[in-house]
Design a protein around this motif. Structure first.
Motif, mmCIF file in Angstrom:
data_model
loop_
_atom_site.group_PDB
_atom_site.id
_atom_site.type_symbol
_atom_site.label_atom_id
_atom_site.label_comp_id
_atom_site.label_asym_id
_atom_site.label_seq_id
_atom_site.Cartn_x
_atom_site.Cartn_y
_atom_site.Cartn_z
ATOM 1 N N CYS A 153 25.029 44.819 24.501
ATOM 2 C CA CYS A 153 24.261 45.494 25.430
ATOM 3 C C CYS A 153 24.976 45.169 26.965
ATOM 4 C CB CYS A 153 22.947 45.241 25.597
ATOM 5 S SG CYS A 153 21.933 45.916 24.203
ATOM 6 N N SER A 237 30.944 34.500 34.959
ATOM 7 C CA SER A 237 31.324 34.811 36.258
ATOM 8 C C SER A 237 32.688 35.087 36.503
ATOM 9 C CB SER A 237 30.808 33.809 37.335
ATOM 10 O OG SER A 237 29.500 33.715 37.113
ATOM 11 N N ILE A 240 33.867 38.220 34.619
ATOM 12 C CA ILE A 240 33.543 39.425 35.356
ATOM 13 C C ILE A 240 34.170 39.769 36.665
ATOM 14 C CG2 ILE A 240 31.392 40.696 36.091
ATOM 15 C CD1 ILE A 240 29.875 39.510 34.031
ATOM 16 N N ARG A 241 34.540 38.539 37.216
ATOM 17 C CA ARG A 241 35.172 38.564 38.450
ATOM 18 C C ARG A 241 36.584 39.055 38.471
ATOM 19 N NH1 ARG A 241 35.296 33.299 39.973
ATOM 20 N NH2 ARG A 241 33.312 33.362 40.089
ATOM 21 N N LYS A 243 37.333 41.662 36.543
ATOM 22 C CA LYS A 243 36.984 42.933 36.008
ATOM 23 C C LYS A 243 36.936 43.362 34.567
ATOM 24 C CE LYS A 243 39.440 44.633 40.179
ATOM 25 N NZ LYS A 243 38.103 44.713 40.977
ATOM 26 N N ILE A 245 34.462 43.555 31.354
ATOM 27 C CA ILE A 245 33.211 43.438 30.884
ATOM 28 C C ILE A 245 33.156 43.489 29.588
ATOM 29 C CG2 ILE A 245 30.726 44.711 31.006
ATOM 30 C CD1 ILE A 245 30.797 44.225 33.652
ATOM 31 N N ASP A 283 40.960 49.625 23.094
ATOM 32 C CA ASP A 283 42.653 49.633 22.642
ATOM 33 C C ASP A 283 43.171 48.597 22.185
ATOM 34 O OD1 ASP A 283 44.990 51.678 23.437
ATOM 35 O OD2 ASP A 283 45.660 49.620 23.764
ATOM 36 N N PHE A 286 45.771 46.677 24.274
ATOM 37 C CA PHE A 286 45.196 46.152 25.624
ATOM 38 C C PHE A 286 44.372 44.838 25.261
ATOM 39 C CE2 PHE A 286 41.923 46.866 29.066
ATOM 40 C CZ PHE A 286 42.865 46.529 30.232
ATOM 41 N N LYS A 289 46.335 41.566 25.970
ATOM 42 C CA LYS A 289 46.000 41.321 27.633
ATOM 43 C C LYS A 289 44.826 40.824 28.127
ATOM 44 C CE LYS A 289 46.736 43.277 32.118
ATOM 45 N NZ LYS A 289 47.316 44.298 32.858
ATOM 46 N N ARG A 345 22.224 37.204 36.178
ATOM 47 C CA ARG A 345 23.144 36.414 35.215
ATOM 48 C C ARG A 345 23.762 34.995 35.757
ATOM 49 N NH1 ARG A 345 26.991 40.524 34.185
ATOM 50 N NH2 ARG A 345 26.847 40.940 36.293
ATOM 51 N N SER A 346 23.676 34.875 36.995
ATOM 52 C CA SER A 346 24.222 33.703 37.860
ATOM 53 C C SER A 346 23.262 32.478 37.701
ATOM 54 C CB SER A 346 24.595 33.834 38.993
ATOM 55 O OG SER A 346 23.381 34.081 39.965
ATOM 56 N N ASP A 374 24.233 39.296 30.335
ATOM 57 C CA ASP A 374 23.085 40.041 30.936
ATOM 58 C C ASP A 374 21.966 38.877 31.216
ATOM 59 O OD1 ASP A 374 22.424 40.132 28.257
ATOM 60 O OD2 ASP A 374 22.809 42.183 28.216
ATOM 61 N N GLU B 102 27.824 38.164 42.654
ATOM 62 C CA GLU B 102 27.482 37.430 41.263
ATOM 63 C C GLU B 102 26.788 38.146 40.395
ATOM 64 O OE1 GLU B 102 29.139 34.363 39.775
ATOM 65 O OE2 GLU B 102 29.238 34.191 41.744
ATOM 66 N N ASN B 103 25.951 38.742 40.605
ATOM 67 C CA ASN B 103 25.117 39.512 39.727
ATOM 68 C C ASN B 103 25.379 41.014 39.538
ATOM 69 O OD1 ASN B 103 23.875 36.939 38.491
ATOM 70 N ND2 ASN B 103 22.953 36.892 40.415
ATOM 71 N N PRO B 214 32.511 46.309 38.667
ATOM 72 C CA PRO B 214 33.743 45.825 39.159
ATOM 73 C C PRO B 214 34.465 47.158 39.332
ATOM 74 C CG PRO B 214 33.373 44.708 36.831
ATOM 75 C CD PRO B 214 32.340 45.665 37.079
#
Lengths: 463, 463
Positions: A153, A237, A240-241, A243, A245, A283, A286, A289, A345-346, A374, B102-103, B214
């Motif tokens: 999810c 974190s 996700i930073r 990019k 997910i 993919d 991908f 990477k 999340r944080s 999540d 962050e979230n 993102p």
């Protein structure tokens, strides 16, 4: 107890073979994963929405509670007949009616087992993402009622994100249709999403229109062991930073790893105090990477070991650690209060620290694992109710865990729902006005309080 | 008309400067994109949820309709004061309260302009996908009320998919909070999604918690011209069959291209009878591969021309064709009835053929463009109401278009809502029982029918 005449009416509606009155039969429908037990007066297995409509009309006339039931895998008692009455077993409504490969939708009945549905759509290259742990047993109707979640999810969203239309028998016995087969639609209120997660209190789902996705080409799984929970949280974190997910971001805390070390043969290094299972999909080219970006972005965060699967078999091996958790826990303590709080999340590391401190204070072991992506933590409070006073202590622990969760802007339940187990605590999370707004809806749609009475809202509120 | 005493009460609540009673002022709040006009008795611009609560309590006591209003860009009259009363302008509630990097959530007020919100989150590398055409003017409160869509929704979903919590003043003046800042949450009914798209009939949104993503690294735009609408439709299917869900899949039909040829300098080959603007976004390296797969999968489908942008400037140039449509149409006929039907994706060519045949039968030009990826067609019925009988014919055309839409399992509205323009037709799409279920909710929550009365449901139903 229903009278003989009332039972005869139910037999007339659903057929003699589909009405169970023997105690030995009724016992099979008296419990769920809460391990609590309430005997229904009768179990009926209707075959059509029309039969369900007639049963609800009959129940309204006679003020008999009706409890829709899927596979009974819920953790909060949503399907338990706490006031007796009619258990409405939906297992006969188990057809996959249509898989529309062109428009990526499927029409199914509520009794379809989630895993069977997933297999059926995957066979034609499609994908239904929600994956509650119970998916091999639980049914789509139950998943809709509870708005089931699961590890995937974090990337793909929960059950309601995939439900675009329903056929529903209302508490008073009308058959209505909500939403439809289109990907967009804003005609009238979004009843579909209102029903998802309403725990069987606003209607009995008799048909489900689900949105599908193209099946991702491949996946790549990584198991990363960290020396601290902060390392694991910072990794989430960092990913996700960058990019990404991931499909799943499952974590296990130090106490979970300790249980695994004690009760399994799995290779869990002593210096590991947290683990993440990171899976990405899409993919095939991908994925490499993405795996590189992930490894790079987390390398400074106190990694004890990193294991990357290249094949499906290797991936399954990495998942073994996560799958072994429940069994390992049972060896430590006989009872487990399985909560499923969710925080931003944080805040996961803060929350784990709070839980550790509560566990220490009460002398009750608590292990934490779940969906770090999540912020959805499965808090397993490990209890031995044969120890005098421990049950009472555990109940205090639950309350304290909820209280700390709410201080961090979290919620008491990310996946399992309220049912009866969390109903006493609902006013800790929701303000009176908000509960009143919900109660107003319930009361208007179910004036005789027939459908799943006593669930979700505190009993004084619901009566 | 409100009495002087009643107006004084409103001034006491919101402050003298924020209560407009002059006709010249009230006229500014009397219309929206439907070009219909209804004068409110008074316009109030409250500054807080508490003020809104007091206004609603006052309105309930005095049975005065209240019409919450964002920027008034709606196409279906959702904000029009059809029965007079109090227009509640929400423009003073225009703060972005928090962007939690962050979230990936933001907390904003309803008066924030959608484009401003998007820019603010993009500045920190985040992304709020819904992109209604009105986004430079429309506000987030209005977007929530109508559940706004846009071209990017085929990949990213609509407004409600990004709204995870709300603060709401109920029709009777209570202030409630729904949902929260967590990505999951199943405590109580999902009131957040019920409010999204309820067109301001169930409460006044005073705070919005939005989920963010993102920001994708890059995008790639392709404009493909086809010799037939079937070619374009088959291209959509082929792309999705290749497991690519593009960010946008915008189409224009033959008549739209004809208008562009006539009214603009754009290069639209005579042999082109349909166009698709295909945009993909994500990892920069991966985009080239996706563009290749797309080109390959559609090459046999009757392509007249294919134009691929390599830079943002080139991409903007390709989009010019789509953006020029509204202006070009206005040059053909003075009035446009802009419908926004939605059918299952694969039914788009059938639907276009049905619409062509209706247009021919009534002698009224209709052009179609919109979001092919989710089957959402903007049907522009081009009318000159100075021609005797044409208004009446156009109304028949609308009804026939809806009727054909519903035969293809579609919906009358994918994005614009019901408001007053589609309210007379709602029973074509929704069965009586379903409307009753919705009406029951509305009546229970708004017993005096104060909030946006006469909207969504036929007036006899709503009174």
């Amino acid at each position: 107890m229903l009278t003989r005449e009332q039972l005869n009416i139910l037999c007339d509606i659903a057929g003699l073979d589909h009405v169970l009155t023997q105690k030995s039969d009724r016992i099979c429908y008296s419990y769920d994963a809460t391990q609590q037990q309430f005997l229904p007066d009768v179990v009926v297995h209707p075959g059509t929405a029309t039969e369900i409509s007639r049963i609800l009309q009959f129940a309204n006339q006679n003020h008999i509670p009706v409890l829709p039931r899927g596979a009974g895998t819920g953790f909060t008692g949503g399907s338990l007949p706490i006031l007796g009455g009619i258990v409405l077993g939906l297992s006969r409504l188990d057809r996959i009616l249509e898989i529309d490969e062109e428009n990526l939708v499927a029409i199914i009945e509520p009794g379809v087992v989630t895993a069977d549905f997933q297999k059926a759509v995957e066979k034609v290259g499609l994908f239904y993402p929600p994956d509650p742990a119970s998916l091999k047993v639980s049914t789509m109707g139950g998943n809709v009622a509870e708005c089931a979640g699961g590890p995937r999810c974090v990337k793909y969203g929960v059950t309601k994100d995939y439900i675009v239309g329903l056929e529903l028998v209302t508490p008073t016995g009308d058959i209505i249709r909500t939403g439809g087969e289109t990907m967009k639609g804003v005609v009238g209120y979004d009843l579909t999403k209102l029903i998802c997660g309403s725990e069987g209190t606003l209607g009995v789902v008799t048909k489900i229109i689900a949105k599908l996705l193209p099946k991702p080409e491949a996946k790549k799984t990584m198991l990363v062991l960290f020396d601290s929970i902060d390392g694991a949280a910072n990794a989430v974190s960092a990913i996700i930073r960058n990019k990404i997910i991931p499909t799943t971001l499952e974590f296990m805390d130090a106490r979970t790893l300790e249980c695994l070390r004690r009760s399994t043969e799995l290779d869990v290094p002593n210096s590991a105090n947290a683990a993440l299972i990171i899976e990405v999909d899409g993919d095939i080219e991908f994925l490499d990477k993405q795996a590189e970006i992930i490894s790079e972005s987390i390398k400074a965060l106190g990694i004890v070991d990193i294991r990357i699967a290249s094949t499906d078999v290797e991936s399954e091996k990495l998942w073994e650690m996560r799958r072994a958790v429940t069994g390992a826990l049972r060896q430590v303590r006989p009872q487990i209060y399985n909560e499923d709080i969710c925080v931003p999340r944080s805040k996961v590391p803060d929350m784990i620290r709070k839980i550790d401190s509560i566990a220490q204070r009460y002398g009750i072991p608590i292990v934490n694992f779940g969906h770090a992506g999540d912020g959805n933590i499965h808090v397993c409070i490990m209890v031995d109710i044969s120890i005098p006073g421990e049950k009472e202590s555990a109940e205090e622990v639950v309350k304290e865990v909820f209280s700390e969760t709410l201080k961090l802007n979290g919620t008491m339940s990310g996946e399992h729902g309220v049912g009866i187990t969390k109903a006493p605590f609902i006013s800790m999370e929701l303000e009176g006005n908000t509960v009143d707004y919900m109660k107003t809806i319930k009361k208007a749609l179910d004036p005789n309080n027939i459908l799943n009475p006593g669930k979700m809202f505190p009993s004084d509120v619901n009566s």
